[in-house]
Design a protein around this motif. Structure first.
Motif, short mmCIF file in Angstrom:
data_model
loop_
_atom_site.label_atom_id
_atom_site.label_comp_id
_atom_site.label_asym_id
_atom_site.label_seq_id
_atom_site.Cartn_x
_atom_site.Cartn_y
_atom_site.Cartn_z
N ALA A 258 0.82 -1.22 0.00
CA ALA A 258 0.00 0.00 0.00
C ALA A 258 0.85 1.27 0.00
O ALA A 258 0.30 2.38 -0.08
CB ALA A 258 -0.93 0.00 1.20
N GLY A 259 2.18 1.09 0.12
CA GLY A 259 3.07 2.25 0.05
C GLY A 259 3.29 2.99 1.36
O GLY A 259 3.89 4.07 1.36
N PHE A 260 2.87 2.42 2.47
CA PHE A 260 3.13 3.06 3.76
C PHE A 260 4.59 2.86 4.16
O PHE A 260 5.18 1.81 3.90
CB PHE A 260 2.22 2.49 4.84
N THR A 261 5.15 3.87 4.82
CA THR A 261 6.52 3.80 5.33
C THR A 261 6.49 3.60 6.84
O THR A 261 5.76 4.31 7.54
CB THR A 261 7.30 5.08 5.00
N TYR A 262 7.30 2.67 7.34
CA TYR A 262 7.30 2.38 8.77
C TYR A 262 8.68 1.86 9.20
O TYR A 262 9.48 1.42 8.38
CB TYR A 262 6.24 1.33 9.13
N THR A 263 8.94 1.92 10.51
CA THR A 263 10.17 1.39 11.11
C THR A 263 9.81 0.48 12.26
O THR A 263 9.14 0.90 13.21
CB THR A 263 11.08 2.53 11.63
N ASP A 264 10.22 -0.77 12.19
CA ASP A 264 9.96 -1.73 13.26
C ASP A 264 10.95 -1.48 14.39
O ASP A 264 12.16 -1.56 14.21
CB ASP A 264 10.13 -3.16 12.72
N ILE A 265 10.44 -1.13 15.58
CA ILE A 265 11.32 -0.82 16.71
C ILE A 265 11.18 -1.86 17.83
O ILE A 265 11.66 -1.65 18.95
CB ILE A 265 11.03 0.58 17.29
N THR A 266 10.55 -2.99 17.54
CA THR A 266 10.28 -4.00 18.57
C THR A 266 11.54 -4.43 19.29
O THR A 266 11.55 -4.57 20.51
CB THR A 266 9.62 -5.24 17.93
N ASN A 267 12.62 -4.64 18.56
CA ASN A 267 13.86 -5.14 19.16
C ASN A 267 14.93 -4.07 19.30
O ASN A 267 16.10 -4.39 19.56
CB ASN A 267 14.39 -6.31 18.32
N ASP A 268 14.55 -2.82 19.12
CA ASP A 268 15.48 -1.70 19.33
C ASP A 268 15.37 -1.28 20.79
O ASP A 268 14.55 -0.44 21.15
CB ASP A 268 15.15 -0.56 18.38
#
Length: 403
Positions: free
Chosen positions: A385-395
């Motif tokens: 769908a073109g959404f931009t995201y950053t997975d921070i679960t393990n940060d």
């Protein structure tokens, strides 16, 4: 001597039960027993060492001093009240109120609690200075011959209750008291797996260096086993351990066992008490068809920590993720994003982090699901769908500020 120590304890408190666990036995195709130290009068094995060390110096000594933020303090307090002697227990100012109250409850009028310092090291220094000045007897939580002998009574009871020496024993390591005592009693009659939290691997490092070393800074989450430096006396008994028999468990992984034991078995365990059970997965091939004893070392769990424990367990199991979404500031953008979620995906957190952006806004989102394989499909839809995201679960650095 451990057998004598165990017999001396019986008028004071009963042996803790050794209980076969059907769930674990079937899962690992082995005969698995739990030594339930969480069912002792102070919900840990620590009163054993305190009892043994104190009985040997009474009546010559009538003032006992220790530093502890948890189980050792409660064990010493219980024994001070039993023997009718004075105890002064130093605890960090940051110690949870629940632990302070329990220590005072077990000790009654026999115990004085002094809150000194923000960290354990400051409390320990104050306790040792006070003890030397007052001529008291200092009770180490693990690095003491009589304490080690007292903890070895766990092994004596295992042999008595099982009727023989088990094939394999899995037990936690912090300062090394119970592992040194157990190994000293059983010797080479069985195989051992010694378990440390990843954030405090004092035994593993000591085996590498050939002597105890300080592994600070440590992760204190597994507070019953988070020790920066293993004891000199305990390491003397453990220095011949094969490093391959020492394993480290991620703190979040240990939370999975705490939750399972609570929900499925109705057993309340603290993080250190759950380590031996969680470690079974690491030695599954070794224990198949064997008789195995896991030492559940303690159950002093503050239920205020339960939300954190559940959160950490879900993140480790891949059932919960956090990410920062760059959400277009246009009508319908949020609904478009929600359409990307599956039928078992639930939003547990939604928080705008930047509310002044004209074109895009940063949103912190937490999503919980019922199976880890749901996330790849969800992220594929979001990418499409073109959404931009950053997975921070393990940060961990970022997560501690925003989660």
């Amino acid at each position: 001597m451990a057998t004598l120590a165990a017999s001396k304890m019986r008028p004071v408190f009963p042996a803790t039960p050794l209980m076969r666990n059907v769930l674990l036995s079937e899962r690992y195709q082995a005969d698995i027993w739990l030594k339930r130290e969480d069912l002792s009068p102070v919900r840990s094995y620590k009163l054993r060492g305190a009892f043994n060390a104190m009985r040997k110096v009474i009546p010559e000594k009538s003032l006992f001093v220790c530093a502890s933020a948890g189980n050792h303090a409660q064990g010493v307090a219980f024994m001070c009240k039993h023997f009718g002697v004075k105890g002064v227990i130093f605890m960090p100012v940051t110690t949870p109120e629940q632990k302070i109250l329990k220590t005072r409850m077990f000790g009654g009028d026999s115990v004085e609690v002094r809150l000194i310092g923000d960290y354990f090291d400051a409390s320990l220094a104050a306790a040792q200075t006070f003890c030397a000045a007052e001529g008291g007897h200092f009770l180490s939580p693990f690095d003491d011959e009589d304490v080690i002998e007292g903890q070895a009574s766990v092994a004596v009871e295992i042999e008595q209750e099982l009727g023989r020496v088990p094939d394999h024993i899995v037990l936690p390591v912090g300062g090394g008291g119970i592992s040194a005592g157990t190994r000293g009693y059983f010797g080479d009659a069985c195989r051992y797996t010694l378990v440390e939290p990843t954030g405090a691997q004092s035994l593993a490092r000591a085996l590498e260096e050939g002597a105890p070393v300080d592994v600070s800074p440590i992760d204190s989450f597994v507070d019953g086993a988070a020790v920066a430096k293993i004891g000199v006396r305990t390491f003397e008994r453990l220095k011949s351990v094969d490093p391959a028999d020492v394993i480290a468990l991620d703190e979040d992984r240990i939370c999975c066992t705490i939750i399972e034991m609570l929900n499925v078995e109705g057993i309340v365990l603290e993080p250190a008490g759950a380590m031996a059970i969680e470690a079974l997965g690491e030695v599954a091939d070794q224990i198949r068809g064997k008789t195995v004893v896991c030492i559940a070392s303690g159950g002093n769990f503050d239920f205020e920590r339960l939300p954190e424990v559940k959160e950490r367990a879900q993140r480790y199991a891949g059932l919960k993720k956090y990410f920062i979404l760059r959400l277009p500031q246009r009508p319908g953008a949020l609904r478009d994003f929600l359409d990307m979620l599956g039928p078992h995906d639930n939003i547990t957190r939604f928080e705008y982090m930047k509310k002044s952006a004209r074109n895009f806004g940063s949103v912190l989102i937490g999503i919980e699901t019922d199976a880890p394989e749901n996330f790849p499909a969800m992220f594929e839809r979001i990418d499409g769908a073109g959404f931009t995201y950053t997975d921070i679960t393990n940060d961990e650095t970022l997560a501690q500020f925003v989660i």
